[in-house]
Design an enzyme around this catalytic site. Structure first.
Site: not given
Ligand code: G3H
Length: 478
Positions: A158, A253, A287
């Protein structure tokens, strides 16, 4: 085969001797968009060997010079934002504007890392012995931060660029070398990003990028004795990695089920905007997406109405048109999301919109009156479908949040700051946002998950520290 993207090792672009490739399927067209090399275990061995050697001299390169190269890479990365963003659109169906934002944010992250590294690694500690019982002032202890060695970086689909540089830049500024294993979807964007580091002129072998099938080289990489640290972002694979990895620092994570608790006194317009942004940006494939709304029953009807009127305005279609909702990353992901939706339907959830799917494209859906016996109340859809549970007390909301095996972030909407703080303290998550949707950034903020959401803490400063070890030298006086 000329149209297979090469992998990057020893400062050069190479073809794998395996002669095999991995196809990258465009989520929108569902046709093969790109091909990358399927590297072999021998090629991994070579890469790690070279990374080990390159790291030794890199660790002796002055900190300011390391920072200078990172600043250069950041500038080049930003110059290349258009072609990299185009890859993100084709490989992971990220909406065009968000794709550009990801690259720019990555450049900023690399620069910030360089600056932060210069500050925090430029300082050590000086301790004296006579504070501990039984000691005279005869020992002086000098500490500094030394690199770990070879850091293995495994980002998810992602954010193939941003979550790669959030591992690469801290590792490099701290004097480590990097072996990057990008996700298959997003691998070409990652290779292009690595090209920017190549252009910046980092020493040969210090940064490498190995592509291939997880089944061929995944375990081999993560269990490799030459790897001194693993930084991983992704799903359940992380739990498997943590069981198999050696005695090395791990940064993980692994997703979340971020709850959004809405109190009776909340600003419901603000909450609705945040639910849309938090639940549906990049079609819920974050996430930190809002993954369950827990709203006090007395204000639920009003909130649902406000959210529904905004869902109706979301555009649905191809990422090239910069639509809000774009196809999810793979067909199996779309099938999984559909499975959760159908389970909820069967068990009596209220569908606020009609469920609609074409290929990997799933229309945004709010599911009202979700109950704890439905899978979607607990599982992470990673798609544009959002469950809403009506609660009769704040404790009920906190209980649902804490009963999850995830503990990444959460958020609470209320005008009462005292209540917000108490709820934040009660929520078993790495971060709680008050009156805003969960989010990782700004990228220097600490970012961590409790329980199955991860190990360690990220964010620029924490990542730099995590990729170093303290070294002491003690001067013993007569
Ligand atoms: O998908 C996991 C990422 O660490 C979320 O990052 O809050 O900038 O979308 P974000």
């Amino acid at each position: 085969d000329g149209d297979v993207y090469k992998y990057y090792a020893d400062g050069e672009w190479k073809k794998s001797a395996s002669g095999k490739f991995v196809p990258i399927i465009n989520p929108t067209t569902r046709n093969t968009q790109f091909k990358v090399q399927a590297c072999s275990q021998e090629e991994v061995n070579k890469i790690i060997e070279t990374a080990k050697l390159a790291q030794k001299s890199w660790a002796k390169t002055p900190l300011w010079k390391r920072a200078e190269l990172l600043h250069k890479a950041a500038a080049i990365l930003k110059q290349h934002k258009a072609p990299i963003a185009e890859c993100l659109v084709k490989e992971i169906a990220k909406p065009a504007k968000d794709a550009v934002t990801e690259v720019v944010r990555s450049g900023d992250l690399v620069s910030y890392c360089a600056e932060e590294g210069v500050r925090i690694l430029g300082e050590g500690k000086f301790l004296v012995s006579d504070s501990f019982p039984g000691n005279e002032r005869t020992k002086y202890c000098l500490t500094s931060k030394i690199p770990l060695g070879v850091v293995l970086a495994i980002p998810p689909f992602n954010y193939p660029v941003n979550l790669a540089v959030s591992k690469i830049a801290p590792a490099l500024i701290a004097g480590n070398s990097i072996v990057l294993k990008p996700p298959t979807q997003g691998a070409v964007a990652a290779l292009h990003m690595v090209h920017c580091f190549h252009l910046a002129g980092f020493p040969k072998g210090l940064v490498s990028c190995v592509t291939g099938k997880g089944s061929d080289i995944g375990d081999f990489l993560t269990m490799h004795p030459g790897v001194n640290c693993i930084s991983f972002t992704g799903g359940d694979t992380g739990i498997a990695i943590s069981r198999k990895a050696g005695m090395i620092p791990l940064q993980m994570e692994l997703g979340g089920k971020d709850a959004c608790i809405i109190l009776e006194d909340a600003d419901l317009d603000l909450a609705a905007v945040s639910i849309i942004k938090g639940g549906f940006s990049y079609s819920g494939q974050r996430c930190t997406a809002v993954k369950v709304v827990l709203v006090m029953a007395s204000v639920a009807d009003t909130l649902v109405e406000k959210v529904n009127s905004k869902v109706a305005k979301l555009t649905v279609g191809p990422p090239e048109d910069d639509c809000d909702i774009t196809p999810v990353v793979t067909e199996s992901s779309a099938n999984f999301i559909e499975g959760l939706v159908m389970d909820a339907k069967q068990k009596g959830a209220t569908f606020c919109q009609e469920y609609k799917r074409e290929g990997n494209l799933i229309w945004p859906l709010l599911l009202d009156n979700v109950r704890p016996d439905m899978r979607i109340a607990w599982e992470e859809p990673f798609g544009p479908v959002l469950p809403l549970i009506r609660i009769n007390s704040v404790d009920e909301g906190i209980h649902h949040c804490n009963a999850s095996n995830f503990g990444l972030q959460g958020c609470v909407f209320t005008k009462d700051i005292n209540k917000a703080i108490l709820i934040s303290d009660a929520m078993e998550t790495g971060t709680v946002q008050i009156n805003s949707a969960p989010a990782r950034g700004p990228d220097h903020f600490p970012f961590q998950g409790l329980k199955d959401s991860g190990i360690g803490s990220q964010g620029i400063t924490n990542s730099i520290n995590m990729m170093t070890k303290t070294k002491s030298t003690v001067i013993n006086l007569p």
